[in-house]
Design an enzyme around this catalytic site. Structure first.
Site, PDB file in Angstrom:
ATOM      1  N   LYS A  81      16.734  -5.130 -18.491  1.00  0.00           N
ATOM      2  CA  LYS A  81      15.613  -4.704 -17.654  1.00  0.00           C
ATOM      3  C   LYS A  81      14.467  -4.107 -18.481  1.00  0.00           C
ATOM      4  CE  LYS A  81      17.722  -0.289 -16.168  1.00  0.00           C
ATOM      5  NZ  LYS A  81      17.025   0.649 -17.011  1.00  0.00           N
ATOM      6  N   ASP A  82      14.738  -3.756 -19.751  1.00  0.00           N
ATOM      7  CA  ASP A  82      13.665  -3.235 -20.617  1.00  0.00           C
ATOM      8  C   ASP A  82      12.861  -4.350 -21.286  1.00  0.00           C
ATOM      9  OD1 ASP A  82      14.492  -0.642 -20.099  1.00  0.00           O
ATOM     10  OD2 ASP A  82      15.756  -0.514 -21.890  1.00  0.00           O
ATOM     11  N   ARG A 129      10.024   2.046  -8.334  1.00  0.00           N
ATOM     12  CA  ARG A 129      10.837   1.144  -7.499  1.00  0.00           C
ATOM     13  C   ARG A 129      11.825   1.942  -6.653  1.00  0.00           C
ATOM     14  NH1 ARG A 129      15.958  -0.015  -8.160  1.00  0.00           N
ATOM     15  NH2 ARG A 129      15.987   0.898 -10.240  1.00  0.00           N
ATOM     16  N   ARG A 130      12.514   2.885  -7.291  1.00  0.00           N
ATOM     17  CA  ARG A 130      13.472   3.700  -6.547  1.00  0.00           C
ATOM     18  C   ARG A 130      12.754   4.588  -5.533  1.00  0.00           C
ATOM     19  NH1 ARG A 130      16.674   4.926 -12.094  1.00  0.00           N
ATOM     20  NH2 ARG A 130      18.273   3.307 -11.946  1.00  0.00           N
ATOM     21  N   ARG A 151      12.467  12.315 -16.729  1.00  0.00           N
ATOM     22  CA  ARG A 151      12.798  11.426 -17.851  1.00  0.00           C
ATOM     23  C   ARG A 151      14.003  12.000 -18.565  1.00  0.00           C
ATOM     24  NH1 ARG A 151       9.365   8.809 -22.186  1.00  0.00           N
ATOM     25  NH2 ARG A 151      11.417   7.887 -22.374  1.00  0.00           N
ATOM     26  N   ARG A 157      19.467  14.077 -17.276  1.00  0.00           N
ATOM     27  CA  ARG A 157      19.187  13.852 -15.852  1.00  0.00           C
ATOM     28  C   ARG A 157      20.257  14.462 -14.961  1.00  0.00           C
ATOM     29  NH1 ARG A 157      15.945   8.183 -15.372  1.00  0.00           N
ATOM     30  NH2 ARG A 157      15.005   8.220 -17.419  1.00  0.00           N
ATOM     31  N   CYS A 244       7.330  -2.993 -15.712  1.00  0.00           N
ATOM     32  CA  CYS A 244       8.466  -2.218 -15.209  1.00  0.00           C
ATOM     33  C   CYS A 244       7.991  -0.994 -14.458  1.00  0.00           C
ATOM     34  CB  CYS A 244       9.401  -1.857 -16.353  1.00  0.00           C
ATOM     35  SG  CYS A 244       9.655  -0.158 -16.744  1.00  0.00           S
TER      36      CYS A 244
END
Length: 319
Positions: A81-82, A129-130, A151, A157, A244
Site C-alpha cells: 500500500k506504500d 480513508r479511515r 503518526r 499508536r 495515499c
C-alpha cells in the site's frame, strides 16, 4: 566457496524488519543462498509531519528504490500500500506473496468494540480513508466520534490508548499479526464498514529489471490470486488519480462455490473525511487471468465512481 549473500533492503521499523525477516527466510529456503538484511532509513520514517503533508505514497519507498538502483541492495520488501501506482521503468515487482488479513482493527480502552464506544469518542488515525468511513458509519448510526490525526509506529499508536490519551486507535490487522501483537485488538472492523487501503495486508518484493535471474527466483513467492486482487485495487486508485493521502478504500475478494473460485468482486469507496458524503460501488466479474484484465476491472469501477461524483469528494487531486 559459499555463494555471496543476497542483500535485502528494508526499512528500520519493527514491522518492516518483521516483514522482511519472513521474506528473507523464504528466499533462503528457495535459493539456498544466505540473505542479509540491510537497514535503510527513509524520509517517511524520520519526518514528524503527517503523511498527507509529506507526499503520501512513496515517502517510505524512495530510499529503498534508490538503494536498489545504486546496487547497494539486491532486492527490497515494501508494504504494497506504500508503493506508488505508477510502474518504475528500471524495477520489477518480482513477487506479491499471499496476503495477510486486509482488515482494519480497533484497539480501544477497556476492551470496547466500535459499537460500544461512548458518543464523542476520540479515535486516533492519520488516514483520511479511515476517517471518512468511520465518520460515515457513526453518522448512519446517529452517533458522533472525533478522529484525531496521529503518526508513529504501532507501539506509539497503541500507547495513546494505554496512556488514556485516546479512547481508541485504528490500525491494520496485518501489521499487528506480523509483529505478534494481535492480542491488543478489541474489534475487527468489517470490510462492509471500513474498506481497507488498496493493497493493504500485501507485501511487494522488488528488484531491478536487469537482474532477470533474481526476478525469476523471487517469482516463486508470487501468489497469483493476491496479485490479481491488488492489481485491480491499485488500478482503481490510479484511475481515481489519488495518492495515499486521498480517502480511497478498495478491496478485491474472490467468490467461491465450495472450493472452486469463479469470480472476483471489487469494492471501492471514496468520501469526504467528515463522512458526510461517500461514493461506494462494487463490481463482480470473472477472476482476471492477466495483468491487463485486473487493470481493466479497476478502471471500470473507477469510471463508475467518477460518474457518481467521486472526483468532487477527494478535494485536490494528489499530483
Amino acid at each position: 566457496m559459499t555463494e555471496k549473500a543476497l542483500r535485502l533492503g528494508t526499512r528500520r521499523s519493527k514491522l518492516a524488519m518483521a516483514q522482511s525477516g519472513r521474506v528473507a527466510d523464504a528466499v533462503r529456503q528457495l535459493t539456498g543462498r544466505p540473505v542479509e538484511l540491510v537497514e535503510i532509513s527513509t524520509y517517511g520514517d524520520t519526518s514528524r509531519e503527517h503523511l498527507a503533508q509529506i507526499g503520501g505514497t512513496g515517502v517510505f519507498v524512495v530510499a529503498l528504490r534508490d538503494a536498489l538502483l545504486r546496487g547497494e541492495v539486491d532486492f527490497a520488501v515494501h508494504s504494497l500500500k506504500d508503493l506508488p501506482t505508477a510502474e518504475h521503468p528500471d524495477l520489477v515487482l518480482a513477487a506479491i506473496p499471499v496476503r495477510e488479513d486486509p482488515r482494519d482493527v480497533l484497539v480501544a480502552r477497556d476492551g470496547l468494540t466500535f459499537d460500544r464506544l461512548p458518543d464523542g469518542a476520540r479515535i486516533g488515525t492519520g488516514s483520511p480513508r479511515r476517517m471518512a468511513q468511520l465518520n460515515a458509519y457513526a453518522r448512519s448510526h446517529g452517533r458522533t466520534i472525533e478522529c484525531v490525526p496521529i503518526r508513529g509506529n504501532i507501539d506509539t499508536r497503541v500507547g495513546y490508548v494505554t496512556k488514556g490519551e485516546l479512547d481508541a486507535v485504528v490500525l491494520a490487522a496485518a501489521g499487528l499479526n506480523r509483529i505478534g501483537r494481535s492480542d491488543v485488538v478489541t474489534d475487527f472492523l468489517s470490510v462492509d464498514t471500513v474498506l481497507p487501503a488498496p493493497g493493504q495486508g500485501a507485501l511487494a518484493i522488488e528488484c531491478t529489471a536487469a537482474d532477470a535471474g533474481l526476478a525469476a527466483a523471487l517469482a516463486e513467492l508470487d501468489d497469483p490470486f493476491t496479485r490479481a486482487a491488488v492489481t485491480a485495487e491499485r488500478s482503481l486508485l490510479a484511475a481515481l488519480e489519488a495518492g495515499c493521502s486521498a480517502p480511497v478504500g478498495a478491496l478485491a475478494d474472490l467468490l467461491a462455490d465450495g472450493q472452486i473460485v469463479h469470480e472476483m468482486r471489487l469494492r471501492g469507496v471514496v468520501g469526504t473525511t467528515d463522512g458526510s458524503s461517500l461514493v461506494q460501488l462494487s463490481t463482480t466479474g470473472p477472476v482476471p487471468t492477466s495483468h491487463d484484465e485486473a487493470m481493466a476491472l479497476g478502471r471500470e469501477l473507477a469510471d463508475e465512481m467518477l460518474a457518481k461524483g467521486a472526483a468532487g469528494l477527494m478535494g485536490e487531486r494528489a499530483l
